[in-house]
Scaffold this motif. Structure first.
Motif, PDB file in Angstrom:
ATOM      1  N   LEU A   1       0.633  -1.100  -0.064  1.00 15.15           N
ATOM      2  CA  LEU A   1       0.393   0.296  -0.390  1.00 15.15           C
ATOM      3  C   LEU A   1       0.778   1.482  -0.126  1.00 15.15           C
ATOM      4  CD1 LEU A   1      -2.858   1.394   0.579  1.00 15.15           C
ATOM      5  CD2 LEU A   1      -2.863   1.167   2.838  1.00 15.15           C
ATOM      6  N   ARG A   2       2.020   1.079  -0.057  1.00 14.47           N
ATOM      7  CA  ARG A   2       2.682   2.173   0.520  1.00 14.47           C
ATOM      8  C   ARG A   2       3.182   2.873  -0.792  1.00 14.47           C
ATOM      9  NH1 ARG A   2       5.239   4.815   5.032  1.00 14.47           N
ATOM     10  NH2 ARG A   2       5.182   2.906   6.408  1.00 14.47           N
ATOM     11  N   SER A   3       3.888   2.076  -1.517  1.00 12.39           N
ATOM     12  CA  SER A   3       3.794   1.725  -2.593  1.00 12.39           C
ATOM     13  C   SER A   3       2.590   2.854  -3.732  1.00 12.39           C
ATOM     14  CB  SER A   3       3.996   0.862  -3.410  1.00 12.39           C
ATOM     15  OG  SER A   3       5.915   0.429  -2.937  1.00 12.39           O
ATOM     16  N   ILE A   4       2.032   2.032  -3.651  1.00 13.07           N
ATOM     17  CA  ILE A   4       0.848   2.483  -4.522  1.00 13.07           C
ATOM     18  C   ILE A   4       0.267   3.935  -4.114  1.00 13.07           C
ATOM     19  CG2 ILE A   4      -1.322   2.160  -4.393  1.00 13.07           C
ATOM     20  CD1 ILE A   4      -1.980  -1.143  -3.401  1.00 13.07           C
ATOM     21  N   ALA A   5       0.519   4.179  -2.629  1.00 15.70           N
ATOM     22  CA  ALA A   5       0.392   5.586  -2.886  1.00 15.70           C
ATOM     23  C   ALA A   5       1.371   7.235  -2.725  1.00 15.70           C
ATOM     24  CB  ALA A   5       0.527   5.870  -1.122  1.00 15.70           C
ATOM     25  N   THR A   6       2.865   5.852  -2.890  1.00 12.81           N
ATOM     26  CA  THR A   6       4.216   7.589  -3.090  1.00 12.81           C
ATOM     27  C   THR A   6       3.758   7.580  -4.845  1.00 12.81           C
ATOM     28  OG1 THR A   6       5.443   5.368  -2.786  1.00 12.81           O
ATOM     29  CG2 THR A   6       5.234   6.879  -0.622  1.00 12.81           C
ATOM     30  N   GLN A   7       3.924   6.214  -5.360  1.00 10.76           N
ATOM     31  CA  GLN A   7       3.433   6.213  -6.523  1.00 10.76           C
ATOM     32  C   GLN A   7       2.781   6.540  -7.047  1.00 10.76           C
ATOM     33  OE1 GLN A   7       5.637   2.521  -7.573  1.00 10.76           O
ATOM     34  NE2 GLN A   7       7.212   2.260  -6.103  1.00 10.76           N
ATOM     35  N   GLY A   8       1.141   6.858  -6.402  1.00 13.47           N
ATOM     36  CA  GLY A   8       0.569   7.369  -7.137  1.00 13.47           C
ATOM     37  C   GLY A   8      -0.345   6.101  -8.047  1.00 13.47           C
ATOM     38  N   LEU A   9      -0.370   4.961  -7.678  1.00 13.15           N
ATOM     39  CA  LEU A   9      -0.958   3.762  -8.637  1.00 13.15           C
ATOM     40  C   LEU A   9      -2.141   3.537  -8.243  1.00 13.15           C
ATOM     41  CD1 LEU A   9       1.573   0.517  -7.673  1.00 13.15           C
ATOM     42  CD2 LEU A   9       1.921   2.867  -9.674  1.00 13.15           C
ATOM     43  N   ILE A  10      -2.599   4.229  -8.090  1.00  9.41           N
ATOM     44  CA  ILE A  10      -5.163   4.181  -8.562  1.00  9.41           C
ATOM     45  C   ILE A  10      -4.689   5.225  -8.433  1.00  9.41           C
ATOM     46  CG2 ILE A  10      -4.073   1.925  -7.420  1.00  9.41           C
ATOM     47  CD1 ILE A  10      -5.470   2.713  -5.123  1.00  9.41           C
ATOM     48  N   PRO A  11      -6.022   5.670  -8.195  1.00 15.28           N
ATOM     49  CA  PRO A  11      -7.005   7.403  -8.596  1.00 15.28           C
ATOM     50  C   PRO A  11      -6.843   7.260  -7.079  1.00 15.28           C
ATOM     51  CG  PRO A  11      -8.228   5.863 -10.018  1.00 15.28           C
ATOM     52  CD  PRO A  11      -6.828   4.733  -9.948  1.00 15.28           C
ATOM     53  N   ALA A  12      -6.837   8.504  -6.239  1.00 13.41           N
ATOM     54  CA  ALA A  12      -6.658   9.328  -5.621  1.00 13.41           C
ATOM     55  C   ALA A  12      -7.944   9.103  -4.601  1.00 13.41           C
ATOM     56  CB  ALA A  12      -6.776  10.769  -5.715  1.00 13.41           C
ATOM     57  N   ASP A  13      -8.816   9.060  -5.158  1.00 15.21           N
ATOM     58  CA  ASP A  13     -10.710   8.442  -4.583  1.00 15.21           C
ATOM     59  C   ASP A  13     -10.536   7.105  -3.903  1.00 15.21           C
ATOM     60  OD1 ASP A  13     -11.120   7.823  -7.208  1.00 15.21           O
ATOM     61  OD2 ASP A  13     -13.377   8.747  -7.203  1.00 15.21           O
ATOM     62  N   GLU A  14      -9.609   5.708  -4.320  1.00 12.75           N
ATOM     63  CA  GLU A  14      -9.520   4.535  -4.620  1.00 12.75           C
ATOM     64  C   GLU A  14      -8.719   4.189  -3.272  1.00 12.75           C
ATOM     65  OE1 GLU A  14     -11.196   1.940  -6.534  1.00 12.75           O
ATOM     66  OE2 GLU A  14     -12.515   3.319  -6.739  1.00 12.75           O
ATOM     67  N   LEU A  15      -7.584   5.727  -2.886  1.00 12.05           N
ATOM     68  CA  LEU A  15      -7.232   5.076  -2.276  1.00 12.05           C
ATOM     69  C   LEU A  15      -7.203   5.355  -0.668  1.00 12.05           C
ATOM     70  CD1 LEU A  15      -3.474   4.450  -1.814  1.00 12.05           C
ATOM     71  CD2 LEU A  15      -3.375   7.106  -1.100  1.00 12.05           C
ATOM     72  N   GLY A  16      -8.866   5.838  -0.493  1.00 14.76           N
ATOM     73  CA  GLY A  16      -8.790   5.641   1.044  1.00 14.76           C
ATOM     74  C   GLY A  16      -9.839   4.693   1.704  1.00 14.76           C
ATOM     75  N   PRO A  17     -10.392   4.290   0.338  1.00 12.84           N
ATOM     76  CA  PRO A  17     -11.547   3.363   0.842  1.00 12.84           C
ATOM     77  C   PRO A  17     -10.043   2.137   0.659  1.00 12.84           C
ATOM     78  CG  PRO A  17     -12.509   4.463  -0.961  1.00 12.84           C
ATOM     79  CD  PRO A  17     -11.432   5.461  -0.766  1.00 12.84           C
ATOM     80  N   LEU A  18      -9.121   1.606  -0.371  1.00 14.00           N
ATOM     81  CA  LEU A  18      -8.607   0.933  -0.001  1.00 14.00           C
ATOM     82  C   LEU A  18      -7.592   0.721   1.063  1.00 14.00           C
ATOM     83  CD1 LEU A  18      -7.173  -1.468  -1.121  1.00 14.00           C
ATOM     84  CD2 LEU A  18      -5.436  -0.246  -2.470  1.00 14.00           C
ATOM     85  N   GLY A  19      -6.743   1.965   1.963  1.00 11.09           N
ATOM     86  CA  GLY A  19      -6.202   1.902   2.863  1.00 11.09           C
ATOM     87  C   GLY A  19      -7.178   2.030   4.473  1.00 11.09           C
ATOM     88  N   GLU A  20      -8.624   1.750   3.722  1.00 10.04           N
ATOM     89  CA  GLU A  20      -9.461   1.798   5.006  1.00 10.04           C
ATOM     90  C   GLU A  20      -9.636   0.023   4.847  1.00 10.04           C
ATOM     91  OE1 GLU A  20     -14.402   1.715   5.980  1.00 10.04           O
ATOM     92  OE2 GLU A  20     -13.694   3.670   3.969  1.00 10.04           O
ATOM     93  N   ALA A  21      -9.684  -0.450   4.154  1.00 12.44           N
ATOM     94  CA  ALA A  21      -9.666  -1.612   3.808  1.00 12.44           C
ATOM     95  C   ALA A  21      -8.724  -2.505   4.435  1.00 12.44           C
ATOM     96  CB  ALA A  21      -9.785  -2.540   1.933  1.00 12.44           C
ATOM     97  N   LYS A  22      -7.029  -1.883   4.027  1.00 11.07           N
ATOM     98  CA  LYS A  22      -5.909  -2.854   4.590  1.00 11.07           C
ATOM     99  C   LYS A  22      -6.410  -2.297   6.191  1.00 11.07           C
ATOM    100  CE  LYS A  22      -1.246  -1.693   4.975  1.00 11.07           C
ATOM    101  NZ  LYS A  22      -0.971  -1.593   6.194  1.00 11.07           N
ATOM    102  N   ALA A  23      -6.769  -1.282   6.652  1.00  8.55           N
ATOM    103  CA  ALA A  23      -7.015  -1.473   8.400  1.00  8.55           C
ATOM    104  C   ALA A  23      -7.882  -2.098   9.073  1.00  8.55           C
ATOM    105  CB  ALA A  23      -6.925   0.821   8.360  1.00  8.55           C
ATOM    106  N   ILE A  24      -8.693  -2.427   8.450  1.00  8.71           N
ATOM    107  CA  ILE A  24      -9.884  -2.624   8.583  1.00  8.71           C
ATOM    108  C   ILE A  24      -9.710  -4.351   8.862  1.00  8.71           C
ATOM    109  CG2 ILE A  24     -11.373  -3.661   7.172  1.00  8.71           C
ATOM    110  CD1 ILE A  24     -12.304  -2.590  10.981  1.00  8.71           C
ATOM    111  N   LEU A  25      -9.217  -4.901   7.799  1.00 10.21           N
ATOM    112  CA  LEU A  25      -8.440  -6.434   8.585  1.00 10.21           C
ATOM    113  C   LEU A  25      -7.654  -7.200   8.354  1.00 10.21           C
ATOM    114  CD1 LEU A  25      -8.363  -7.239   4.314  1.00 10.21           C
ATOM    115  CD2 LEU A  25     -10.029  -8.416   5.405  1.00 10.21           C
ATOM    116  N   HIS A  26      -6.481  -5.760   9.065  1.00 11.02           N
ATOM    117  CA  HIS A  26      -5.553  -6.030   9.759  1.00 11.02           C
ATOM    118  C   HIS A  26      -6.190  -5.784  11.668  1.00 11.02           C
ATOM    119  CE1 HIS A  26      -1.561  -4.904  11.877  1.00 11.02           C
ATOM    120  NE2 HIS A  26      -2.894  -4.537  12.594  1.00 11.02           N
ATOM    121  N   TRP A  27      -6.712  -5.450  11.099  1.00 15.81           N
ATOM    122  CA  TRP A  27      -7.415  -5.911  12.931  1.00 15.81           C
ATOM    123  C   TRP A  27      -8.083  -6.610  13.059  1.00 15.81           C
ATOM    124  CZ3 TRP A  27     -12.965  -6.418  14.272  1.00 15.81           C
ATOM    125  CH2 TRP A  27     -13.061  -5.985  15.659  1.00 15.81           C
TER     126      TRP A  27
END
Length: 322
Positions: free
Chosen positions: A121-147
C-alpha cells in the motif's frame, strides 16, 4: 438499507486534511445497516458488487486500460480463493464495496496470472498507482483487515471470536465480550520558533529525509499534552502553545495522524538517540529548498501523500507559525 444512491454534493472538502493521502474517501458507510445481515447479503449478491482483494496486507491489483484497478467482482475474488471473511465497507457511487482477505501469500496469488500485481500500500500511495479517491477506501480496507487478523481470539477470556455487524464487530460466545475496530491516535507536530522549524530524522527514513516529530497519544493525555511530551522526550524542547492543523488516516497499521503546530520556547535541543538519528532547526528558506528538492546538501522532506509534508508546507508557504 435500500438507499444506495451517491450523495448529490461532490464538492471537495476545503480543509488541509483533504490534501493528504488516504483522506479522500467518498464511501457511504451505511453504518446503520451493518446489523441487517439479509440486506448486506443482498448487496453482496448484487451483480454490481465489487471487492478489494488483499493477500495478507498486500493489495492485489488488476491491469487496467488507464491505471491499475483495485476492484474485483465477487466471482473473480472467489476464483482467487477468497472463501473467508468479506467486510462490507459501504457503497461508492451506488456500487456495493467489500474487502476480502486471501489466505495465501501475495506471490502465490499472482503467480501464473500476468494481469495481476501484488503491490504494498505504501508503494501504491507514493507512486500514485491508483486514483486518489480509490486510495482512501483501500487504506480503510487494509486497516480493518489488519484488525480482524489480530483479533481472532477474545482479549477477555481467550476464546475464539466471530464476526458480526458485517465485519465491524467481533463477539465472543464464551464470555459475551464485544470487540470493535480500533484506531490509534498519533500526534505529529512541527515545532516552530520564529522563522525556524524543528525537523528530525529516524534511521529508517529515506536517505537525507527530515520530517516532523511524532508519537502515540497515551491514556489520560490531551492532544496538546501529547505534543508537548513527545517533543520534550525526543528533542528536549519545551513547548508552549499548540495548534491543530490537519489529520490523516494512516493505515500502517491503523492510526489517525493528528497534525499540530507547536510553539518552541527556546532553541536548545537535546536529541534522544534511541528515537532520533538527528534533529535540528531549519529556516523557512532552507525548508523551501527541501520541499522543492533543490537543497544543496540533498536534504528532503516527506512526499505530498504524508501529512508531514503538508504541515511543513503550511509553515513555509502559508506563513503558519506563532
Amino acid at each position: 438499507m435500500t438507499n444506495v444512491t451517491p450523495p448529490s454534493d461532490s464538492t471537495a472538502a476545503p480543509e488541509r486534511s483533504a490534501r493528504t493521502g488516504f483522506a479522500q474517501n467518498r464511501l457511504e458507510r451505511h453504518s446503520e445497516g451493518r446489523e441487517h445481515a439479509e440486506s448486506v447479503a443482498a448487496l453482496r449478491a448484487s451483480p454490481e458488487a465489487v471487492t478489494f482483494v488483499l493477500a495478507g496486507e498486500v493489495p492485489i491489483l488488476k491491469s487496467g486500460s488507464v491505471s491499475l484497478n483495485t476492484r474485483f467482482s465477487m466471482a473473480e475474488a472467489a476464483d482467487l480463493g477468497a472463501t473467508g471473511e468479506s467486510i462490507f465497507l459501504g457503497t461508492l457511487d451506488g456500487v456495493p464495496l467489500f474487502t476480502t482477505q486471501l489466505p495465501r501469500d501475495a506471490a502465490g496469488v499472482v503467480e501464473g496470472r500476468p494481469h495481476l500485481q501484488a503491490v504494498d500500500l505504501r508503494s501504491i500511495a507514493t507512486q500514485g498507482l491508483i486514483p486518489a479517491d480509490e486510495l482512501g477506501p483501500l487504506g480503510e480496507a487494509k486497516a480493518i483487515l489488519h484488525w480482524h487478523t489480530r483479533h481472532r481470539f477474545c482479549a477477555n477470556c481467550g476464546a475464539p471470536t466471530r464476526v458480526e455487524a458485517s465485519g465491524w464487530r467481533r463477539i465472543c460466545d464464551q464470555c459475551g465480550a464485544q470487540h470493535f475496530p480500533r484506531t490509534d491516535p498519533v500526534v505529529i507536530m512541527l515545532a516552530v520558533r520564529g522563522e525556524r522549524c524543528l525537523l528530525g530524522r529516524q534511521p529508517r527514513f529515506a536517505t537525507n529525509m527530515y520530517s516532523c516529530l511524532a508519537g502515540f497519544v497515551e491514556p489520560g493525555e490531551t492532544i496538546e499534552d501529547a505534543v508537548r511530551r513527545e517533543i520534550k522526550e525526543e528533542a528536549g524542547l519545551a513547548v508552549g502553545r499548540v495548534r491543530y492543523l490537519a489529520s490523516q488516516p494512516w493505515p500502517f497499521p491503523a492510526s489517525l495522524m493528528i497534525g499540530c503546530l507547536a510553539e518552541g520556547l527556546h532553541e536548545a535541543i537535546t536529541i534522544d538517540q534511541h528515537e532520533l538519528e538527528d534533529a535540528r532547526w531549519f529556516t523557512r528558506e532552507e525548508v523551501a529548498l527541501m520541499l522543492a528538492d533543490t537543497h544543496p546538501q540533498g536534504l528532503g522532506t516527506p512526499k505530498p501523500f504524508a501529512i508531514a509534508h503538508h504541515l511543513i508546507r503550511a509553515f513555509v508557504n502559508e506563513g503558519e507559525g506563532f
